[in-house]
Scaffold this motif. Structure first.
Motif, PDB file in Angstrom:
ATOM      1  N   LEU A 220       0.837  -1.211   0.000  1.00  0.00           N
ATOM      2  CA  LEU A 220       0.000   0.000   0.000  1.00  0.00           C
ATOM      3  C   LEU A 220       0.868   1.257   0.000  1.00  0.00           C
ATOM      4  N   SER A 221       1.982   1.211   0.723  1.00  0.00           N
ATOM      5  CA  SER A 221       2.893   2.357   0.738  1.00  0.00           C
ATOM      6  C   SER A 221       3.554   2.555  -0.630  1.00  0.00           C
ATOM      7  N   ALA A 222       3.948   1.435  -1.244  1.00  0.00           N
ATOM      8  CA  ALA A 222       4.611   1.516  -2.559  1.00  0.00           C
ATOM      9  C   ALA A 222       3.635   1.932  -3.650  1.00  0.00           C
ATOM     10  N   ARG A 223       2.349   1.662  -3.410  1.00  0.00           N
ATOM     11  CA  ARG A 223       1.358   1.939  -4.448  1.00  0.00           C
ATOM     12  C   ARG A 223       1.079   3.432  -4.594  1.00  0.00           C
ATOM     13  N   GLU A 224       1.255   4.181  -3.544  1.00  0.00           N
ATOM     14  CA  GLU A 224       0.951   5.620  -3.601  1.00  0.00           C
ATOM     15  C   GLU A 224       1.816   6.342  -4.638  1.00  0.00           C
ATOM     16  N   PRO A 225       3.151   6.244  -4.577  1.00  0.00           N
ATOM     17  CA  PRO A 225       3.957   6.920  -5.615  1.00  0.00           C
ATOM     18  C   PRO A 225       3.754   6.293  -6.998  1.00  0.00           C
ATOM     19  N   PHE A 226       3.491   4.997  -7.017  1.00  0.00           N
ATOM     20  CA  PHE A 226       3.256   4.328  -8.295  1.00  0.00           C
ATOM     21  C   PHE A 226       2.017   4.894  -8.978  1.00  0.00           C
ATOM     22  N   GLN A 227       0.925   5.045  -8.227  1.00  0.00           N
ATOM     23  CA  GLN A 227      -0.303   5.561  -8.817  1.00  0.00           C
ATOM     24  C   GLN A 227      -0.160   7.027  -9.205  1.00  0.00           C
ATOM     25  N   ALA A 228       0.638   7.776  -8.453  1.00  0.00           N
ATOM     26  CA  ALA A 228       0.908   9.165  -8.836  1.00  0.00           C
ATOM     27  C   ALA A 228       1.638   9.211 -10.174  1.00  0.00           C
ATOM     28  N   HIS A 229       2.592   8.297 -10.345  1.00  0.00           N
ATOM     29  CA  HIS A 229       3.320   8.210 -11.613  1.00  0.00           C
ATOM     30  C   HIS A 229       2.370   7.789 -12.739  1.00  0.00           C
ATOM     31  N   LEU A 230       1.467   6.894 -12.437  1.00  0.00           N
ATOM     32  CA  LEU A 230       0.484   6.441 -13.423  1.00  0.00           C
ATOM     33  C   LEU A 230      -0.371   7.606 -13.911  1.00  0.00           C
ATOM     34  N   VAL A 231      -0.824   8.435 -12.991  1.00  0.00           N
ATOM     35  CA  VAL A 231      -1.668   9.574 -13.350  1.00  0.00           C
ATOM     36  C   VAL A 231      -0.906  10.564 -14.237  1.00  0.00           C
ATOM     37  N   SER A 232       0.382  10.753 -13.966  1.00  0.00           N
ATOM     38  CA  SER A 232       1.166  11.747 -14.703  1.00  0.00           C
ATOM     39  C   SER A 232       1.694  11.226 -16.038  1.00  0.00           C
ATOM     40  N   ASN A 279       2.650 -10.236  -7.501  1.00  0.00           N
ATOM     41  CA  ASN A 279       2.011  -9.291  -8.423  1.00  0.00           C
ATOM     42  C   ASN A 279       2.528  -7.862  -8.250  1.00  0.00           C
ATOM     43  N   SER A 280       3.097  -7.577  -7.089  1.00  0.00           N
ATOM     44  CA  SER A 280       3.527  -6.205  -6.781  1.00  0.00           C
ATOM     45  C   SER A 280       5.036  -6.034  -6.827  1.00  0.00           C
ATOM     46  N   LYS A 281       5.776  -7.011  -7.323  1.00  0.00           N
ATOM     47  CA  LYS A 281       7.234  -6.974  -7.207  1.00  0.00           C
ATOM     48  C   LYS A 281       7.835  -5.790  -7.966  1.00  0.00           C
ATOM     49  N   ASP A 282       7.246  -5.372  -9.086  1.00  0.00           N
ATOM     50  CA  ASP A 282       7.823  -4.253  -9.841  1.00  0.00           C
ATOM     51  C   ASP A 282       7.717  -2.943  -9.061  1.00  0.00           C
ATOM     52  N   LEU A 283       6.516  -2.643  -8.583  1.00  0.00           N
ATOM     53  CA  LEU A 283       6.367  -1.377  -7.859  1.00  0.00           C
ATOM     54  C   LEU A 283       7.020  -1.446  -6.479  1.00  0.00           C
ATOM     55  N   LEU A 284       7.047  -2.648  -5.871  1.00  0.00           N
ATOM     56  CA  LEU A 284       7.677  -2.801  -4.556  1.00  0.00           C
ATOM     57  C   LEU A 284       9.192  -2.637  -4.661  1.00  0.00           C
ATOM     58  N   SER A 285       9.802  -3.209  -5.715  1.00  0.00           N
ATOM     59  CA  SER A 285      11.251  -3.092  -5.871  1.00  0.00           C
ATOM     60  C   SER A 285      11.647  -1.647  -6.144  1.00  0.00           C
ATOM     61  N   ASP A 286      10.828  -0.913  -6.877  1.00  0.00           N
ATOM     62  CA  ASP A 286      11.116   0.499  -7.130  1.00  0.00           C
ATOM     63  C   ASP A 286      11.004   1.311  -5.833  1.00  0.00           C
ATOM     64  N   TRP A 287      10.020   0.974  -5.031  1.00  0.00           N
ATOM     65  CA  TRP A 287       9.813   1.638  -3.733  1.00  0.00           C
ATOM     66  C   TRP A 287      10.983   1.364  -2.789  1.00  0.00           C
ATOM     67  N   LEU A 288      11.426   0.106  -2.753  1.00  0.00           N
ATOM     68  CA  LEU A 288      12.576  -0.257  -1.921  1.00  0.00           C
ATOM     69  C   LEU A 288      13.838   0.456  -2.405  1.00  0.00           C
ATOM     70  N   ASP A 289      13.990   0.587  -3.712  1.00  0.00           N
ATOM     71  CA  ASP A 289      15.170   1.238  -4.268  1.00  0.00           C
ATOM     72  C   ASP A 289      15.237   2.703  -3.875  1.00  0.00           C
TER      73      ASP A 289
END
Length: 854
Positions: A220-232, A279-289
């Motif tokens: 859920l934490s990683a999804r917030e910046p991911f969805q912001a990127h999706l919108v932009s 299912n979330s490994k792409d956005l989770l790995s970016d968040w961890l990075d």
């Protein structure tokens, strides 16, 4: 439409399309160019870039005050050389075909799979370098290719891999240049660094075996910046890909949240959390990075990913029958040489240090009397989007951009930031820039100049232009590359390849559908510098071409197996042989001319098809006349065609060994066979054909003897058993028997799957033929029944039921008035009388049949 409105519309149209994808403008490009009259406003970036591109293609520079008068491709002069074949290659430095006029060549080539843009745009991003090598056995001095390893190779890459392998083989085996091939492996790169870091952090996260609640919270934490990127995100393909990823995360989130809210047991919750994690490994790995990437500093961590994908790359190349390199250099092994290269560029006055990084001074270089920047695509200078993509994902931050004297300058050496690998240098800890690695490694092997540099069309600017600039700054010359060869794009069924479009095809995917030989034939049937469309139609054409050639080779082998004494091999030539031989020499001349004309393999394939067609007609006419085809003539043709398609069995070339003179460019025939495509056993070292053919010949002759006796004695069961051997037993072993009336049985070794497919198709055809026959019989029976039913009707009764047409009839049942009570006209009565008489004749036939008892 007014010009400003046209510019706006054109810019909107080009926003999501590739418009630098050809070597010449289309009719639509030319029409739009004329309508604009002058360059679009700089606000319309895409329209302006397109306008400059078309203007340059037409050799008509854009009158743009912001562009220097020097923004033209400088004069080009060929290297001095001696007498060589008049091979002309399309040179991107001149955008024309130029004669390759040297006794020896150096070629360099680079390949990459790490650039996201080129992944999605399906650019063929291979960049080949072949080294100095003289013709006809003289010593060769080098060849190079660069490969960026961070993901699986796809068909866009194969476009370059196979195309340049064809070019390499043609130069080496047909035109007799010795070639030393050197390949560069890019194992230090922004995308490699970022992906390796993300993989490492995700693996660490999994090793901690987080509980379901922790996974849910982190996703859920990683999804917030991911969805912001999706919108932009505005690019439609990228947006669609991100939306699919978001949908997959949502689909895994909901069951886990429901289970946890319902306080389900751990054995229910934990598997659901693992599905969410996957299912979330792409956005989770970016968040961890983003959180912990700066803490990853050990160089060895960044070597795991490229080492793995380098191995996969070599496996793909072996599967595609692409010749391996003679020399392989890796960026991580050449850092000292790269540092020395950068130092020399700086000392020559063309580079400067800034905050621990070193940049190439494009203005200083361009104003030098002996140099010119952006020789390949002068109209692209100032394209900041392309320049930033060339710098890399980790190098386009505001602080990095502000370090440059000019936005056009590019990094030679990058100061390493936290979370990046680093090496010692005079400017502090850092790592090589993207472009410099190619120049340094190629320069180490090939020296101050090479004859041919190849790559995908999209690499011309900024990558190849920057390579040229820094290398010529290092060597203080203006001829680092003489010829630039750029392969065309590859599309998938007419569309660009993209994961978001679900048409992303890896080399392994392609090889699961077609053989390496069929893929290579498809590439040979297209020009190496034009767009190639990978589709079912393209591959079906290649499959049919392979079958066409294979059947010819098999027929010639059968002809040559016929027993004869040594003098019987030489037979009298008559008009038919002279005609075929004339066609043979005409086709050979046409093939040579096509290869000299920019290695035009498409025309070569067409000419070979014509030659096979003429040969097949000759063989068929001789057999129909119960005469044997001329052995020596058909053998010569088959050997020539085999040699034109053959690749060396010993795939690695050696500088001290002269290659066999009969091995040529294309490579669909993988080993040194005499005629046709090889037939392998379980071991590649076994020549199955020469091993089993004597036994098959004995079997065929025995079967023919049995069939003759069975026909004479009319023993049908024996004939049926012989058919079973031919149709059912031998195809399972990869053997085809062809029975010809009055001629010996033909024995052919064919791929088992091909024979089983043929058998299934034959079965389907027989079933279809049977169905059509039964359908015809049914229709015939229905027609006969309908005719019989019609015959039973007496003429006096045939019109009486048609009360909707007629109201009165005479005593014979013939109508006299229509339904409205009007008397029929003479014309109407005449037509009806003919029908009446015909029915009367038909009914009399029925009565006669009954009288005869039928």
């Amino acid at each position: 439409m007014r010009r400003p409105a046209l510019a706006v519309a054109l810019n909107d149209y080009l926003t999501s399309r590739s418009y630098l994808a050809g070597f010449s403008p289309s009719q639509v490009d030319q029409k739009a160019f004329k309508l604009l009259h002058r360059p679009p406003d700089p606000r319309h970036v895409h329209a302006l870039r397109w306008y400059r591109h078309i203007a340059a293609l037409q050799q008509d520079l854009v009158p743009d005050g912001s562009m220097k008068g020097k923004r033209v491709q400088p004069p080009w002069s060929p290297p001095a050389g001696t007498d060589v074949p008049q091979l002309r290659l399309y040179n991107s430095l001149t955008r024309t075909k130029k004669t390759l006029s040297k006794n020896y060549i150096k070629i360099r080539n680079r390949s990459t799979t790490s650039d996201k843009k080129r992944h999605e745009a399906v650019a063929t991003d291979e960049d080949h370098s072949v080294a100095r090598g003289q013709r006809k056995g003289t010593k060769s001095r080098g060849t190079a290719v660069d490969r960026q390893v961070y993901d699986a190779s796809h068909m866009g890459h194969a476009r370059s891999y196979i195309s340049f392998d064809i070019l390499r083989r043609t130069l080496r085996d047909y035109f007799k240049y010795d070639v030393l091939y050197c390949m560069n492996i890019t194992d230090i790169d922004d995308k490699i660094i970022k992906r390796a870091r993300q993989n490492y952090l995700l693996d660490q996260y999994k090793e901690k075996k987080p509980q379901a609640a922790q996974i849910l919270q982190d996703v859920l934490s990683a999804r917030e910046p991911f969805q912001a990127h999706l919108v932009s995100t505005t690019d439609p393909d990228k947006k669609q890909m991100l939306e699919r990823l978001d949908a997959a995360v949502t689909a895994a989130l909901q069951p886990l949240q429901a289970a946890m809210e319902g306080e389900a047991a751990a054995e229910v919750v934990q598997p659901l959390s693992q599905v969410l994690l996957e299912n979330s490994k792409d956005l989770l790995s970016d968040w961890l990075d983003k959180q912990f990437g700066s803490q990853v500093t050990e160089n060895s961590i960044f070597s795991i990913l490229p080492k793995y994908w380098e191995g996969e790359y070599h496996k793909d190349m072996e599967a595609l029958n692409v010749l391996p390199p003679d020399v392989l250099t890796r960026v991580s092994e050449y850092v000292p040489e790269i540092v020395e290269f950068v130092e020399k560029v700086v000392s020559n006055g063309y580079g400067y240090e800034s905050n621990g990084s070193v940049y190439f001074d494009t203005s200083k270089f361009d104003t030098s009397p002996q140099h010119s920047y952006a020789k390949l695509v002068p109209e692209a200078v100032g394209d900041q989007k392309a320049l930033q993509e060339g710098e890399g994902d980790l190098s386009i931050s505001a602080d990095r951009l502000s370090e440059k004297k000019s936005p056009n300058d590019f990094a030679l050496w990058k100061a390493s930031k936290p979370g990046e690998p680093s090496w010692d240098s005079p400017w502090g800890k850092g790592r090589p820039g993207w472009h410099i690695e190619c120049s340094a490694m190629a320069g180490s092997i090939l020296g101050e100049s090479m004859d041919i540099h190849g790559g995908g069309f999209d690499l011309r600017f900024p990558h190849h232009d920057n390579e040229l600039a820094q290398s010529e700054a290092f060597f203080e010359n203006d001829y680092w590359v003489r010829y630039f060869l750029h392969t065309g794009h590859l599309t998938i069924a007419g569309c660009k390849m993209s994961k978001s479009l679900k048409n992303f095809i890896t080399i392994k995917d392609a090889l699961a559908k077609n053989t390496a030989r069929q893929l290579r034939l498809a590439f040979l049937m297209h020009s190496w510098k034009d767009t190639l469309d990978y589709s079912s139609n393209t591959m079906e054409s290649a499959v049919q071409y392979e079958k066409f050639m294979s059947e010819f080779f098999l027929n010639v082998k059968d002809i040559l197996r016929a027993p004869t004494d040594i003098t019987g091999r030489f037979e009298k030539w008559e008009a038919a042989e002279m005609e075929l031989n004339n066609s043979f020499y005409d086709r050979k001349a046409a093939v040579h001319e096509a290869l000299c004309d920019n290695i035009d393999t498409r025309t070569v394939m067409d000419e070979m098809r014509v030659l096979i067609g003429h040969s097949n007609s000759y063989i068929a006419s001789r057999k129909s006349a119960k005469m044997k085809p001329n052995r020596m003539l058909v053998e010569s043709i088959a050997v020539y065609l085999t040699n034109m398609m053959k690749a060396s069995q010993h795939q690695r070339t050696h500088t001290h060994t002269k290659q066999s003179s009969d091995l040529t460019s294309s490579g669909p025939i993988e080993e040194s066979v005499y005629i046709g495509f090889p037939v392998r056993g379980q071991s590649d070292n076994i020549d199955l054909e020469s091993t089993v053919m004597p036994y098959l010949t004995v079997l065929s002759e025995f079967r023919e003897g049995v069939r003759n006796i069975a026909r004479e004695q009319k023993v049908m069961q024996l004939l049926q058993l012989c058919d079973v051997v031919r149709d059912d037993t031998l195809p399972e072993l990869g053997v085809r028997l062809e029975d010809h009336e009055g001629l010996p049985t033909v024995v052919k070794l064919v791929d088992k799957e091909t024979l089983l497919k043929e058998r299934e198709e034959k079965k389907q055809m027989e079933e279809e033929k049977k169905r059509k026959k039964e359908e015809a019989a049914r229709k015939k029976q229905e027609q006969e029944m309908a005719k019989l039913a019609k015959m039973k009707v007496a003429p006096s009764q045939m019109f009486l039921t048609e009360t909707d047409k007629y109201s009165k009839f005479d005593e014979t049942g013939f109508p006299t008035h229509d339904m409205e009570g009007k008397e029929l006209s003479k014309g109407q009565a005449k037509k009806l009388r003919k029908l009446y008489e015909a029915q009367e004749k038909l009914h009399n036939e029925f009565l006669q049949m009954n009288l005869n008892g039928n």
